[in-house]
Design a protein around this motif. Structure first.
Motif, short mmCIF file in Angstrom:
data_model
loop_
_atom_site.label_atom_id
_atom_site.label_comp_id
_atom_site.label_asym_id
_atom_site.label_seq_id
_atom_site.Cartn_x
_atom_site.Cartn_y
_atom_site.Cartn_z
N ARG A 150 22.96 -114.40 -52.41
CA ARG A 150 21.71 -115.16 -52.51
C ARG A 150 21.86 -116.42 -53.37
NH1 ARG A 150 19.89 -110.33 -56.06
NH2 ARG A 150 20.31 -111.08 -58.15
N ASP A 151 22.90 -116.44 -54.24
CA ASP A 151 23.12 -117.57 -55.13
C ASP A 151 24.15 -118.56 -54.60
OD1 ASP A 151 21.33 -116.44 -56.97
OD2 ASP A 151 22.91 -115.19 -57.81
N ASN A 186 13.81 -107.95 -46.22
CA ASN A 186 13.65 -107.67 -47.64
C ASN A 186 15.00 -107.45 -48.34
OD1 ASN A 186 12.00 -107.28 -49.92
ND2 ASN A 186 12.17 -105.05 -49.73
N LYS A 207 18.06 -108.29 -50.50
CA LYS A 207 18.33 -109.22 -51.59
C LYS A 207 19.81 -109.38 -51.88
CE LYS A 207 13.91 -108.53 -53.96
NZ LYS A 207 13.26 -108.14 -55.24
N VAL A 208 20.59 -108.33 -51.60
CA VAL A 208 22.04 -108.40 -51.81
C VAL A 208 22.73 -107.74 -50.62
CG1 VAL A 208 21.98 -108.47 -54.32
CG2 VAL A 208 22.01 -106.27 -53.15
N ASP A 221 28.22 -107.99 -52.00
CA ASP A 221 27.75 -108.21 -53.37
C ASP A 221 27.98 -106.97 -54.23
OD1 ASP A 221 26.85 -110.82 -52.92
OD2 ASP A 221 24.86 -110.16 -52.29
N VAL A 225 18.20 -105.76 -58.58
CA VAL A 225 17.69 -105.11 -57.37
C VAL A 225 17.42 -103.64 -57.68
CG1 VAL A 225 18.92 -106.67 -55.82
CG2 VAL A 225 20.02 -104.54 -56.54
N SER A 245 18.49 -99.67 -52.99
CA SER A 245 19.15 -100.55 -52.02
C SER A 245 20.64 -100.26 -51.91
CB SER A 245 18.93 -102.02 -52.39
OG SER A 245 19.59 -102.34 -53.60
#
Length: 221
Positions: free
Chosen positions: A9-10, A20, A22-23, A27, A55, A59
Motif C-alpha cells: 500500500r506504500d 477491504n 490492506k496488505v 507483505d 492491520v 487478515s
C-alpha cells in the motif's frame, strides 16, 4: 542489513488493492522476514506483525493457515532465493573457471540474488530446530555439490573439485559473517588474489573488468 520492507500500500509503483484488503501475502512474508533477520524466529508472531502493519490479526488467515504455515513459507522463500540463486550462478556460462567463480561472487555482491542476513538468520534458527537444521544441511550440501560440479566441468579431478568447492563456500560464509569494513576499491584489489587461491589459475583481465562494473551497482564506491 537489507532495507525495511515497503508494504504494498506504500509502494507508489504498485497496483492499488481492491476491496477491504490492506496488505498482501507478500507483505506478511516480507515483514516476517525482516523480523526474523532482526530479532530471530521467536519474535515472528502473528499479533506483533499485524500491529506493525496496522492491520487486524484476522487478515493473516486470509493467506496462512497458522504461524507454522508462515514459518514454512519463510523457509521456502529462503531456499528459492539463496540456494536456488547460488546453484544457478554455478551453472552460468564462463570461458574459464575464474569467470565461473566470479559468477558465484555475484551472489556476494547482489542482495537480490543472495540475502546474506537471511542466511545467517536461518542458521541461527537451525540451532533451535531439528527440522530447520536438517533443511539447512540439505541446502548446504546442495550448494557445495553445485560448486563441486562447477569445478569438475573445468577439468578438476573429483576430490580436488570438492575440496576447492568447500574452501570457497565455507570461507565465504565466514567472510560474510565477519563483515569486514572494506571499500569497493579494496575488494576489487583482492579479487584476483582470491581467484588464484580458489582456482589455482590466473584470472582474465576482461573477467575482472566485467566484475568491477557489475559490483559498482551494489558495493559502495
Amino acid at each position: 542489513m537489507p532495507p525495511k520492507p515497503i508494504l504494498h500500500r506504500d509502494d507508489p509503483t504498485a497496483e492499488p488493492l481492491t476491496g477491504n484488503v490492506k496488505v498482501t501475502r507478500a507483505d506478511w512474508l516480507n515483514v516476517a522476514m525482516d523480523v526474523l533477520i532482526s530479532h530471530g524466529v521467536e519474535q515472528v508472531k502473528v499479533l506483533a506483525l499485524a500491529e506493525r502493519m496496522g492491520v487486524s490479526r484476522s487478515s493473516f488467515y486470509w493467506y496462512f493457515k497458522s504461524r507454522q504455515d508462515l514459518l514454512d513459507a519463510l523457509l521456502q522463500t529462503w531456499e528459492q532465493t539463496n540456494t536456488a540463486a547460488m546453484v544457478a550462478q554455478t551453472e552460468a556460462p564462463a570461458a574459464a573457471i575464474t569467470g565461473a567463480v566470479l559468477n558465484v561472487f555475484h551472489c556476494i555482491a547482489n542482495p537480490d540474488l543472495f540475502n546474506t542476513a537471511l542466511d545467517f538468520a536461518v542458521r541461527d534458527w537451525a540451532r533451535r530446530s531439528g527440522k530447520v537444521r536438517s533443511l539447512l544441511d540439505r541446502s548446504d550440501a546442495r550448494r557445495v555439490k553445485a560448486l563441486s560440479d562447477m569445478f569438475s566441468r573445468y577439468g578438476y579431478p573429483e576430490l580436488e573439485a570438492k575440496t576447492r568447492a568447500k574452501v570457497l563456500y565455507y570461507m565465504q560464509l565466514g567472510y560474510d559473517m565477519a563483515e569486514p569494513n572494506e571499500s569497493h576499491k579494496e575488494r576489487l584489489q583482492m579479487t584476483p588474489h582470491y581467484l588464484r587461491v580458489f582456482t589455482g589459475k590466473e584470472p582474465l583481465p576482461e573477467e575482472l573488468e566485467e566484475f568491477a562494473v557489475y559490483t559498482e551497482r551494489y558495493w559502495d564506491v
